[in-house]
Design a protein around this motif. Sequence first.
Motif, mmCIF file in Angstrom:
data_model
loop_
_atom_site.group_PDB
_atom_site.id
_atom_site.type_symbol
_atom_site.label_atom_id
_atom_site.label_comp_id
_atom_site.label_asym_id
_atom_site.label_seq_id
_atom_site.Cartn_x
_atom_site.Cartn_y
_atom_site.Cartn_z
ATOM 1 N N CYS A 1 0.867 -1.173 0.000
ATOM 2 C CA CYS A 1 0.000 0.000 0.000
ATOM 3 C C CYS A 1 0.908 1.230 0.000
ATOM 4 C CB CYS A 1 -0.972 0.009 1.173
ATOM 5 S SG CYS A 1 -0.208 0.103 2.797
ATOM 6 N N ILE A 2 0.489 2.263 -0.731
ATOM 7 C CA ILE A 2 1.359 3.405 -0.999
ATOM 8 C C ILE A 2 0.599 4.706 -0.788
ATOM 9 C CG2 ILE A 2 2.829 4.525 -2.724
ATOM 10 C CD1 ILE A 2 3.011 1.822 -4.182
ATOM 11 N N VAL A 3 1.228 5.660 -0.093
ATOM 12 C CA VAL A 3 0.712 7.020 0.009
ATOM 13 C C VAL A 3 1.783 7.954 -0.540
ATOM 14 C CG1 VAL A 3 -0.145 8.833 1.522
ATOM 15 C CG2 VAL A 3 -0.633 6.442 2.070
ATOM 16 N N VAL A 4 1.377 8.827 -1.458
ATOM 17 C CA VAL A 4 2.330 9.709 -2.122
ATOM 18 C C VAL A 4 2.049 11.170 -1.758
ATOM 19 C CG1 VAL A 4 3.189 10.530 -4.354
ATOM 20 C CG2 VAL A 4 2.587 8.115 -4.067
ATOM 21 N N ALA A 5 3.090 11.892 -1.359
ATOM 22 C CA ALA A 5 3.036 13.354 -1.245
ATOM 23 C C ALA A 5 3.697 13.893 -2.507
ATOM 24 C CB ALA A 5 3.763 13.824 0.013
ATOM 25 N N SER A 6 2.901 14.415 -3.432
ATOM 26 C CA SER A 6 3.385 14.712 -4.781
ATOM 27 C C SER A 6 4.443 15.799 -4.829
ATOM 28 C CB SER A 6 2.210 15.111 -5.680
ATOM 29 O OG SER A 6 1.329 14.027 -5.839
ATOM 30 N N GLY A 7 4.343 16.809 -3.971
ATOM 31 C CA GLY A 7 5.333 17.878 -3.974
ATOM 32 C C GLY A 7 5.478 18.516 -5.336
ATOM 33 N N ALA A 8 6.709 18.652 -5.806
ATOM 34 C CA ALA A 8 6.996 19.332 -7.070
ATOM 35 C C ALA A 8 6.345 18.651 -8.274
ATOM 36 C CB ALA A 8 8.505 19.417 -7.274
ATOM 37 N N ASN A 9 6.065 17.363 -8.184
ATOM 38 C CA ASN A 9 5.416 16.674 -9.306
ATOM 39 C C ASN A 9 4.102 17.347 -9.690
ATOM 40 O OD1 ASN A 9 7.251 14.376 -9.619
ATOM 41 N ND2 ASN A 9 6.510 13.725 -7.623
ATOM 42 N N ALA A 10 3.375 17.828 -8.680
ATOM 43 C CA ALA A 10 2.057 18.428 -8.918
ATOM 44 C C ALA A 10 2.147 19.782 -9.611
ATOM 45 C CB ALA A 10 1.299 18.562 -7.598
ATOM 46 N N SER A 11 3.356 20.348 -9.689
ATOM 47 C CA SER A 11 3.509 21.663 -10.333
ATOM 48 C C SER A 11 4.154 21.563 -11.709
ATOM 49 C CB SER A 11 4.319 22.608 -9.434
ATOM 50 O OG SER A 11 5.657 22.176 -9.308
ATOM 51 N N LEU A 12 4.281 20.341 -12.244
ATOM 52 C CA LEU A 12 4.789 20.183 -13.610
ATOM 53 C C LEU A 12 3.675 20.593 -14.568
ATOM 54 C CD1 LEU A 12 7.146 19.266 -15.421
ATOM 55 C CD2 LEU A 12 6.161 16.971 -15.406
ATOM 56 N N SER A 13 3.748 21.798 -15.085
ATOM 57 C CA SER A 13 2.625 22.431 -15.773
ATOM 58 C C SER A 13 2.732 22.373 -17.291
ATOM 59 C CB SER A 13 2.536 23.902 -15.345
ATOM 60 O OG SER A 13 3.689 24.610 -15.807
ATOM 61 N N VAL A 14 1.638 22.738 -17.935
ATOM 62 C CA VAL A 14 1.636 22.865 -19.393
ATOM 63 C C VAL A 14 2.680 23.885 -19.828
ATOM 64 C CG1 VAL A 14 0.283 23.644 -21.378
ATOM 65 C CG2 VAL A 14 -0.760 22.132 -19.660
ATOM 66 N N ALA A 15 2.780 24.997 -19.095
ATOM 67 C CA ALA A 15 3.780 26.028 -19.434
ATOM 68 C C ALA A 15 5.194 25.457 -19.395
ATOM 69 C CB ALA A 15 3.657 27.204 -18.473
ATOM 70 N N ASP A 16 5.462 24.566 -18.431
ATOM 71 C CA ASP A 16 6.775 23.922 -18.365
ATOM 72 C C ASP A 16 7.044 23.115 -19.630
ATOM 73 O OD1 ASP A 16 7.418 24.865 -15.796
ATOM 74 O OD2 ASP A 16 6.396 23.184 -14.822
ATOM 75 N N LEU A 17 6.042 22.371 -20.071
ATOM 76 C CA LEU A 17 6.246 21.493 -21.222
ATOM 77 C C LEU A 17 6.265 22.255 -22.535
ATOM 78 C CD1 LEU A 17 6.706 18.427 -21.109
ATOM 79 C CD2 LEU A 17 5.732 19.340 -19.015
ATOM 80 N N GLN A 18 5.654 23.438 -22.545
ATOM 81 C CA GLN A 18 5.708 24.252 -23.770
ATOM 82 C C GLN A 18 7.151 24.641 -24.102
ATOM 83 O OE1 GLN A 18 2.886 27.289 -22.663
ATOM 84 N NE2 GLN A 18 1.218 26.313 -23.825
ATOM 85 N N GLN A 19 7.988 24.685 -23.065
ATOM 86 C CA GLN A 19 9.403 24.975 -23.281
ATOM 87 C C GLN A 19 10.131 23.798 -23.929
ATOM 88 O OE1 GLN A 19 11.251 26.334 -19.587
ATOM 89 N NE2 GLN A 19 9.257 27.019 -18.846
#
Length: 308
Positions: free
Chosen positions: A107-125
């Motif tokens: 069983c796994i519990v994840v605290a996403s941290g920075a993963n949750a802020s990987l945005s569309v704007a980031d990938l547009q780069q």
Amino acid sequence: MKPSILVVGSSNTDMVIKADHLPSPGETILGGTFLMNPGGKGANQAVAAARLGGSVTFICKTGNDIFGKQSVQLFEDEGIDVSHLLSDSKNPSGVALITVDKNAENCIVVASGANASLSVADLQQSDAVIKNAEIVLMQLEIPLETVAYVAEIAAASGKKVVLNPAPACKLPESLYRHISIITPNQNEAQLLTGIAVTDVDGAKLAAAVLHEKGVKDVIITLGKAGALVYSKSNYTYIAAEKVIPVDTTAAGDVFNGALAVAISEGKSIEDATVFACKASGIAVTRLGAQSSAPYRNEISSKVHHADI
């Protein structure tokens, strides 16, 4: 030059405790071995693909902390292109707390941290990286709108998009038509289709629904029972490797990384699934996430599958 695989996804540090059983709500149990390992579905898949011979670029977002710095160093050590990784000055790196019982269930519990802020704007780069990759592999530990954006750009450029829909969540209907291969497990397939997947027959029904939604090829993983492939109106059952499991934590991630490598080498989807089953079969015999991913010389070349 090997076809390139772009993995877009999460990076976590896994903190694992082995215990006799998984705790019930309110229960405290004394566990055994403690391990702190690099993890995260995206990172696991990138490492698995690199170890199996893939030419891998990985895009993720880590915190500006010791966990993030350690992760980047490990990716470099695995030969992964990290030139497009991002650092988040506001959020910590992702962390997962994992309990593994004596039957290798977890069983796994994840605290996403920075993963949750990987945005569309980031990938547009990184549009050029997306358009130049031959295969784009993603999961769902990053924002869904980011996944949808990358899938749309990649599909429009004629690239293969492989989506491992984990952790399970409902997907926007528009996303399906941008997916070349979707790889849900039984629970994920049921969530996406409303069809109970308890056996191969249920998997066939669910696979047909996913194909009708717009996905070209469907692979439903069935744990120790193997996998069902639906491609070009044909169903193919792939048996799992017979092993004694120790830890199933990254089995699906290794499966997907191996699948991407095999597809990049021109294997049929059926033969690629055989290869992926072999790789994940090795992974479940080892503790940890990335540490369980096998190397290419550990995979046998025998191929067995049957149309059904």
